[in-house]
Design a protein around this motif. Structure first.
Motif, short mmCIF file in Angstrom:
data_model
loop_
_atom_site.label_atom_id
_atom_site.label_comp_id
_atom_site.label_asym_id
_atom_site.label_seq_id
_atom_site.Cartn_x
_atom_site.Cartn_y
_atom_site.Cartn_z
N ASP A 159 -12.66 7.16 -24.09
CA ASP A 159 -12.93 7.35 -25.52
C ASP A 159 -11.83 8.22 -26.10
OD1 ASP A 159 -14.16 6.91 -27.91
OD2 ASP A 159 -15.92 8.15 -27.51
N SER A 204 -10.51 11.06 -29.31
CA SER A 204 -10.92 12.09 -30.26
C SER A 204 -10.93 11.52 -31.67
CB SER A 204 -9.97 13.30 -30.19
OG SER A 204 -8.65 12.91 -30.54
N TYR A 254 -9.92 10.63 -23.62
CA TYR A 254 -10.78 11.17 -22.58
C TYR A 254 -11.18 10.06 -21.62
CZ TYR A 254 -10.96 14.94 -25.95
OH TYR A 254 -10.60 15.94 -26.83
N THR A 305 -8.67 14.94 -19.77
CA THR A 305 -8.20 15.01 -21.15
C THR A 305 -6.70 14.72 -21.18
OG1 THR A 305 -9.84 16.70 -21.71
CG2 THR A 305 -7.96 16.47 -23.21
N ILE A 325 -19.00 7.70 -21.47
CA ILE A 325 -18.43 8.84 -22.18
C ILE A 325 -18.29 8.51 -23.66
CG2 ILE A 325 -16.06 8.08 -21.70
CD1 ILE A 325 -15.29 11.02 -21.39
N HIS A 326 -18.70 9.44 -24.54
CA HIS A 326 -18.59 9.22 -25.98
C HIS A 326 -18.33 10.53 -26.71
CE1 HIS A 326 -19.86 5.05 -25.87
NE2 HIS A 326 -20.86 5.39 -25.07
N VAL A 327 -17.47 10.46 -27.71
CA VAL A 327 -17.23 11.58 -28.64
C VAL A 327 -18.19 11.44 -29.80
CG1 VAL A 327 -15.55 12.62 -30.20
CG2 VAL A 327 -14.81 11.79 -27.95
N LEU A 363 -18.17 16.15 -26.91
CA LEU A 363 -18.03 15.01 -26.02
C LEU A 363 -19.23 15.00 -25.08
CD1 LEU A 363 -15.00 13.54 -24.26
CD2 LEU A 363 -16.90 14.28 -22.82
N TYR A 364 -19.79 13.80 -24.87
CA TYR A 364 -20.94 13.62 -23.99
C TYR A 364 -20.55 12.67 -22.86
CZ TYR A 364 -23.45 15.70 -27.89
OH TYR A 364 -23.87 16.56 -28.88
N ILE A 368 -15.32 20.17 -28.07
CA ILE A 368 -13.90 19.80 -28.15
C ILE A 368 -13.16 20.82 -29.01
CG2 ILE A 368 -12.25 18.05 -28.93
CD1 ILE A 368 -14.42 15.95 -28.50
N LEU A 396 -11.62 20.69 -23.49
CA LEU A 396 -13.06 20.70 -23.40
C LEU A 396 -13.58 22.02 -22.84
CD1 LEU A 396 -13.61 17.16 -21.81
CD2 LEU A 396 -13.59 17.76 -24.24
#
Length: 223
Positions: free
Chosen positions: A73, A75, A82, A93, A123-125, A132-133, A148, A155
């Motif tokens: 993903d 930013s 990421y 990162t 993974i998702h922003v 970020l998760y 972030i 991170l």
């Protein structure tokens, strides 16, 4: 670039051949990127939709040997990339740098001293770009939350939260950024979490959907 069919990672059981998991366009749609668990690489092609052969000039960037990259993903400002790894359960990162990524940071999703089995998945922003998760399967069954840094993309750990089920293969953040839904494949449920927009922390709600082996969640507009 070496042939991904022969350029393989050190784990002979899991990296005996190429394992391409995901392919995404960069936010500016100038590059196509795909992850290869078998070679520990993120492969990058220049992309021009108007050309008869839209993909050209392949390059790649490597993660740590044996980590196995899985999902990507970006930013919100498009400057940072990421990558979550499946076998190593790390988040890398990168400064995206116009399709020439430079690694800035590697963080473990596992708690110090943990004996749980890792299994990095999705993974998702967040839509606002602040958090970020990342989901961890194996025997961890957690969503790990990171803040972030808006200046450098780095991170910092916020919390880890049980997913309310088993094997969180996929999750999605709703377009408002207020809710996170986790697809727990092996427990046959989708669990809904409320997101604290200030802290990024999760609170499990009473809402749960029972469905067989959920593997992917997407939001679609309703006309």
């Amino acid at each position: 670039m070496q042939d991904p069919a022969t350029d393989l990672g050190p784990n002979k059981q899991r990296q005996e051949k190429p394992h391409v998991h995901t392919a995404v366009l960069s936010p500016d749609e100038k590059h196509l990127l795909y992850t290869n668990l078998g070679s520990d690489k993120i492969h990058i092609y220049k992309y021009k939709a108007s050309q008869p052969q839209p993909l050209s000039e392949p390059t790649s960037v490597s993660v740590t040997g044996g980590d196995g990259p899985r999902h990507i993903d970006f930013s919100a400002n498009r400057k940072y990339m990421y990558v979550i790894t499946e076998m190593g359960a790390h988040v890398f990162t990168y400064e995206y740098n116009g399709g020439k990524p430079k690694m800035l940071q590697k963080v473990s999703m596992m708690e110090d001293g943990s004996t749980k089995e890792p299994g990095g998945a999705d993974i998702h922003v967040s839509p606002d770009g602040l958090f970020l998760y990342a989901s961890n399967r194996g025997t961890a069954n957690e969503i790990v939350v990171y803040r972030i840094n808006q200046e450098n993309g780095m991170l910092s750990f916020v919390e880890r939260h049980n997913t309310g089920g088993n094997h969180p293969r996929n999750f999605v953040i709703d377009p408002t950024g207020n809710f996170l839904l986790v697809a727990n494949k092996n427990s046959n449920n989708v669990v809904v979490f409320k997101i604290n927009r200030t802290t990024g922390q999760l609170t499990q709600t009473a809402n749960k959907i029972e469905v067989d082996s959920p593997s992917c969640l997407k939001f679609a507009s309703v006309e």
